[in-house]
Structures are given as structure tokens and as C-alpha cells.
Scaffold this active site. Structure first.
Site, PDB file in Angstrom:
ATOM      1  CD  GLU A 158      -3.078   1.151   2.090  1.00  0.00           C
ATOM      2  OE1 GLU A 158      -3.033   0.332   3.015  1.00  0.00           O
ATOM      3  OE2 GLU A 158      -4.032   1.933   1.911  1.00  0.00           O
ATOM      4  CD  GLU A 175      -8.419   1.946   4.581  1.00  0.00           C
ATOM      5  OE1 GLU A 175      -7.769   1.120   5.230  1.00  0.00           O
ATOM      6  OE2 GLU A 175      -7.901   2.656   3.712  1.00  0.00           O
TER       7      GLU A 175
HETATM    8 MN    MN Z   1      -5.916   2.264   2.805  1.00  0.00          MN
END
Ligand code: MN
Length: 299
Positions: free
Chosen positions: A147, A241
């Protein structure tokens, strides 16, 4: 077709049996394909119990985590690197036993604010450890996705281009780039171009908005983000998210700076995000067809 998921923190702060059962049931009830569960401490997850809940609900699971400063595989301290490798291997076992296919997040460094830039040695150490761990993940058909996050959460991969470079340094077929629109909004010069340039290397995607609340209620041009994902022919998982002080515990609350209550009703938030994402994807697919197929002169 992109599988659509929701982060467990929309529902519950932890992963006790009760929290796990509730989070999975609610994810399925809203209509998502999978839940993304945090595995900051993989030992807190009961894989057998989790798998039974998933099977009963008919949804899948993926995991995300960030290492901490005591288990930082980009550290010069071999003990910290050893702990980081062990934690990643634990997460792979948990993911395998729950039937998951992806582990995302800050797998390459600590998840937190650094006070120094990364070093070439630290990056090389991180890539070497990830190469070893990726081989273990490959035996269970698990893809590790790195990420790309903003500067306050790591000092290594802050832009999509750096994520691609790191992925190439690891050099394993089951390691790809994980992009997150919230972080891209902070670091990229042009979010849509960065998505298109990352292209086939994108393995996982996080949606949200600039303040991590309701999609479309912040300042990110999400229509252009979804058009870029379609233009890049991205077919992989997309997780919504969102974090509110309503549901979050330490250490995430502190690392992510979740001080404000951005929503009260996780069900309403998650339902809206699913509708919004489907509508955006559909609109982006139609825009692409409009550009490619429906803008021709007759004959
Ligand atoms: Mn994230």
C-alpha cells in the site's frame, strides 16, 4: 468484475468472536463480496471461527496490516527485521486458513510517522525480506499488495511510482501495488494519471474520500478516479475504507489521527458506499464505451 469489499473498522474495533461474527454478518447483509479485516496482530484472529462465519454468510475476506517500529523490516536492526518477517508469515497463515487471497497495507516498513528519510540499505533489506515472504505466500496463492500511503504513515512508498519501483525491487509475481485514493489525494500531482500509469501493476484499491467519511462528501473528484480505474482496466478488489471515532481503537486511532466523529451509523455509511461505488463504476464503464465505441461516424 471488481469484487467490492468494506473495511471491518466500519463495523467493529476488534476481532473477538462476537465482533468477527457481527462484522461479517453486516458486510454480507449490505451486499458486499468480502470484508477486509485488519491483521496488525495476526494472533488475535481465530481462523477456524472466522472461516465458519464467512462460509455461513457467503462472503470472502482479505487482510491488511502495517508493521510497527519494533517489527520494521526496513530497519538496520536484524532483530526488528526478524520480528517483522515472523509477523508477515503469521498473517499469511491466518489469511490462508481463512480462505483469503490478498494481504495489503504497509508490509514493507513500520506504519507510522518517521523522523528520517529512508536509506538505500533499508529499502534493500525490506525488498529482500518481502521476496522471502512472497515465496511463502505464493504456496497458498496469496498476493501481497504494497500500500502506497502518505508521508505521515511511512517514509518509503508515498507515491504510486515509488510503489511500482518497490514492487519491481521485490521482483515476485505475487507482489503488486495497493493504491488508496485518500493517500493519493495527499501525495500525487494527478490522481487519475497516477492510476493509469500504475496500470497492470495495481493489485488492490482502497476507496474513500478526503476526510475518510461518506464517499462523495469530501473534496476528491471520485468520478475521475473511477474513470481512471476503468481506463487502466483494473479488475481487482476495491475496498471502501472509512474511519470514525465512533468505531476505532488503539493503535489505529492514534496512528491515523481519528479524532472526529464522521458518522454514527456504519450500516448507512457502508450501504451508501456500495451504491456509490457501483454507480461510479457503471458510469465510468459507459464513459469508456462512449469514447471507444459510440463516437464513430457512420459507414
Ligand atoms: Mn488504505
Amino acid at each position: 468484475m471488481n469484487k467490492l469489499g468494506v473495511h471491518a473498522l466500519v463495523w467493529e474495533a476488534g476481532w473477538s468472536h462476537e465482533e468477527c461474527a457481527r462484522a461479517i454478518a453486516k458486510t454480507a447483509e449490505v451486499g458486499y463480496d468480502f470484508i477486509e479485516a485488519p491483521a496488525l496482530d495476526p494472533s488475535l484472529i481465530d481462523p477456524d471461527f472466522t472461516r465458519r462465519q464467512l462460509e455461513a454468510a457467503g462472503i470472502g475476506i482479505n487482510f491488511s496490516l502495517g508493521l510497527d517500529f519494533d517489527s520494521d523490516i526496513s530497519s538496520g536492526d536484524p532483530e526488528k527485521r526478524r520480528r517483522g518477517q515472523a509477523k508477515l508469515e503469521d498473517a499469511i497463515r491466518v489469511c490462508r486458513d481463512c480462505g483469503g487471497q490478498y494481504i495489503g497495507g504497509i508490509l514493507y516498513s513500520a506504519f507510522g510517522k518517521y523522523y528520517e528519510p529512508p536509506t538505500a540499505d533499508g529499502i534493500a533489506q525490506s525488498a529482500e525480506t518481502l521476496r522471502t515472504v512472497a515465496e511463502i505466500a505464493a504456496r497458498s496463492d496469496i498476493t501481497l499488495v504494497l500500500e502506497v500511503v502518505n508521508r505521515y504513515e511511512t517514509n518509503i512508498c508515498n507515491t504510486a511510482a515509488q510503489g511500482v519501483e518497490m514492487m519491481k525491487r521485490v521482483g515476485a509475481p505475487n507482489v503488486k501495488v495497493h493504491l488508496d485514493v485518500y493517500h493519493m489525494n495527499i501525495e500525487e500531482s494527478d490522481i487519475a494519471s497516477a492510476i493509469i500509469d500504475t496500470g497492470e501493476h495495481i493489485g488492490y484499491f482502497h476507496t474513500g474520500d478526503s476526510h475518510r467519511g461518506y464517499m462523495g462528501s469530501g473534496s476528491i473528484d471520485l468520478a475521475s478516479v473511477f474513470r481512471a480505474l476503468v481506463r487502466a482496466n483494473y479488475q481487482g478488489p476495491i475496498t471502501f475504507e472509512s474511519f470514525s471515532s465512533r468505531v476505532v481503537g488503539q493503535p489505529l486511532e492514534g496512528i491515523l489521527g481519528i479524532w472526529r466523529n464522521l458518522w454514527d451509523d456504519g450500516h448507512d455509511l457502508a450501504s451508501h458506499a456500495l451504491m456509490y461505488t457501483k454507480a461510479q463504476l457503471k458510469a465510468a464503464q459507459e464513459a469508456e464505451r462512449q469514447a471507444r465505441e459510440r463516437s464513430r461516424l457512420p459507414g
